[in-house]
Design an enzyme around this catalytic site. Sequence first.
Site, PDB file in Angstrom:
ATOM      1  N   ASP A  22       0.826  -1.204   0.000  1.00  0.00           N
ATOM      2  CA  ASP A  22       0.000   0.000   0.000  1.00  0.00           C
ATOM      3  C   ASP A  22       0.869   1.267   0.000  1.00  0.00           C
ATOM      4  O   ASP A  22       1.865   1.337   0.720  1.00  0.00           O
ATOM      5  CB  ASP A  22      -0.868  -0.042   1.271  1.00  0.00           C
ATOM      6  CG  ASP A  22      -1.994   0.977   1.258  1.00  0.00           C
ATOM      7  OD1 ASP A  22      -2.864   0.885   0.381  1.00  0.00           O
ATOM      8  OD2 ASP A  22      -1.997   1.863   2.138  1.00  0.00           O
ATOM      9  N   GLU A  77       1.943  -0.177  -4.822  1.00  0.00           N
ATOM     10  CA  GLU A  77       0.945   0.800  -5.230  1.00  0.00           C
ATOM     11  C   GLU A  77       1.634   2.160  -5.306  1.00  0.00           C
ATOM     12  O   GLU A  77       2.078   2.699  -4.286  1.00  0.00           O
ATOM     13  CB  GLU A  77      -0.214   0.872  -4.222  1.00  0.00           C
ATOM     14  CG  GLU A  77      -1.318   1.811  -4.723  1.00  0.00           C
ATOM     15  CD  GLU A  77      -2.124   2.483  -3.630  1.00  0.00           C
ATOM     16  OE1 GLU A  77      -3.207   3.013  -3.929  1.00  0.00           O
ATOM     17  OE2 GLU A  77      -1.672   2.513  -2.462  1.00  0.00           O
TER      18      GLU A  77
END
Length: 526
Positions: free
Chosen positions: A201, A264
Amino acid sequence: MKAHLWWQYGSIYQIYPRSFADSNSDGIGDLPGILTRLDYLQDIGVDAIWISPIYPSPMADFGYDVADYTDIHPLFGSMADMQALLQACHARGIRVILDFVPNHTSSEHPWFVDSRASRTSAKRDWYLWRDAKPDGSPPNNWLSVFGGSAWTWDETTRQYYYHAFLKEQPDLNWRHPRVREHMYAAMRFWLEQGVDGFRVDVLWHLIKDEEWRDNPPNPDYLPGQVPYAALIPAYSTDQPEVQGIVQEMRAILDQYDERVLIGEIYLPIHRLVTYYGTAGDGAHLPFNFQLITLPWKAGQIAAAISEYEGALPAGAWPNWVLGNHDQPRIASRVGLPQARNAAILLLTLRGTPTLYYGDELGMRDAVIFPENIQDPQGKNIGVSRDPARTPMQWSAGSNAGFSEAPPWLPLGHDYEHCNVESQTGDRASMLTLYRRLIALRRTEPALSVGSYHPIFTEGEVLAYIREAEGQRWLVALNLSPRPALLPLDAIGSGQIVIANETRRETHRVQDRLILSGDDGVLVRLD
Ligand code: GLC
Ligand code: CA
């Protein structure tokens, strides 16, 4: 050594676990639910699933606020359920990628509870605490992605802490050796359990400027854009030091067999590709979101593909993404006819494709009344991600076959005709298109690992050739509703294998290819 690894020739399917399948009738999807749907995943032919966070969490950001990195939230099941899922997936040749959220914890994580307890806490420096300015205002002008200042005042210890997202998601101090140790231990924990990799993330957020300088105003900011876009995050993201962390994470994965590190990262191409590392020592797949961020224009997409191909460092493997749990669905962004071209594009470009659950049905953004908004981003800045997170549409039955209970988010209004059951066996359905594209990709090396050659065209036709082992495939997509023509003199003749207008399949083409509005074809060249 094999020429290509599974994460290079395979495709990845993102599951938002709250919304995929509910096994215990509480209206929220869970791990045993996923387990009951493995036939489906195997049948569409994906090689891996990436599951959004399933860790214990107060759910301020639906699992992206982690309170324990090495356990499972009871809503989703237990450790035993996770092990059962891993085993069952592996038995079918499906890999399992976990979401890993290292930038911030939940404010209820024991580390932060300790850190905020006093200025002398041993974990004080595990987070980012700063004094107020003399006038009491926050240490600098940095903004939270979810609106407002990125700093929250803590009255007990009389300092501000930094959070790039919600105040319930305090950022960790990645310069602290103990933080790194603990996070790496969590990664090893899951690798030992047998997970096949991580989607990390907000990887480009991990390190912040040591001098905490103000971010500059964005000269291109337009009213109506999200408030976060008013500043350029020059000092709060994408700092050179982050590359060292990416390398450390990669080194951990390299101690295991064929695990994959996905990042990401929302950055322009020239910055994005730095996350591959300099000598193949960075992320395997820094997510490439261009198909999400670019306008649906043939010229712009063609240029971006070439820019990306040209910018990839030696040995770097490309990847493509059409949608995820943070973005409007592709069928709502470009419309259903073009969503078919998007599918062909995703599955025939060079590089690993990541599919978002439900996109294979052409699921569209659902209508959610303001009073039903769940997403904190929707509540705070009016840009709700709920419409793209609604329950998977399995059937026309009650609750779309997702659950026996009313689901946590409303169903898409079209579920009665847009669902797995109704599209299975329908030759013209989106699901059939996805199945066939994935199957073709699996049998034709040209389409998975072959080289990419752009064909420059005028107007709204996006065209290219993929080639391997003497096999050549032409992909030609008409991104507009108007008819178009592609001369084939310099390309050759061939046979249409997949077409949006399915009646054209098996037809031969030579000299020129006529594409009616919105049509897209895959041609096996002679
Ligand atoms: C990532 C996630 C998003 C989440 C944010 C904060 O962008 O994809 O869903 O809200 O990080 O963790
Ligand atoms: Ca459930």
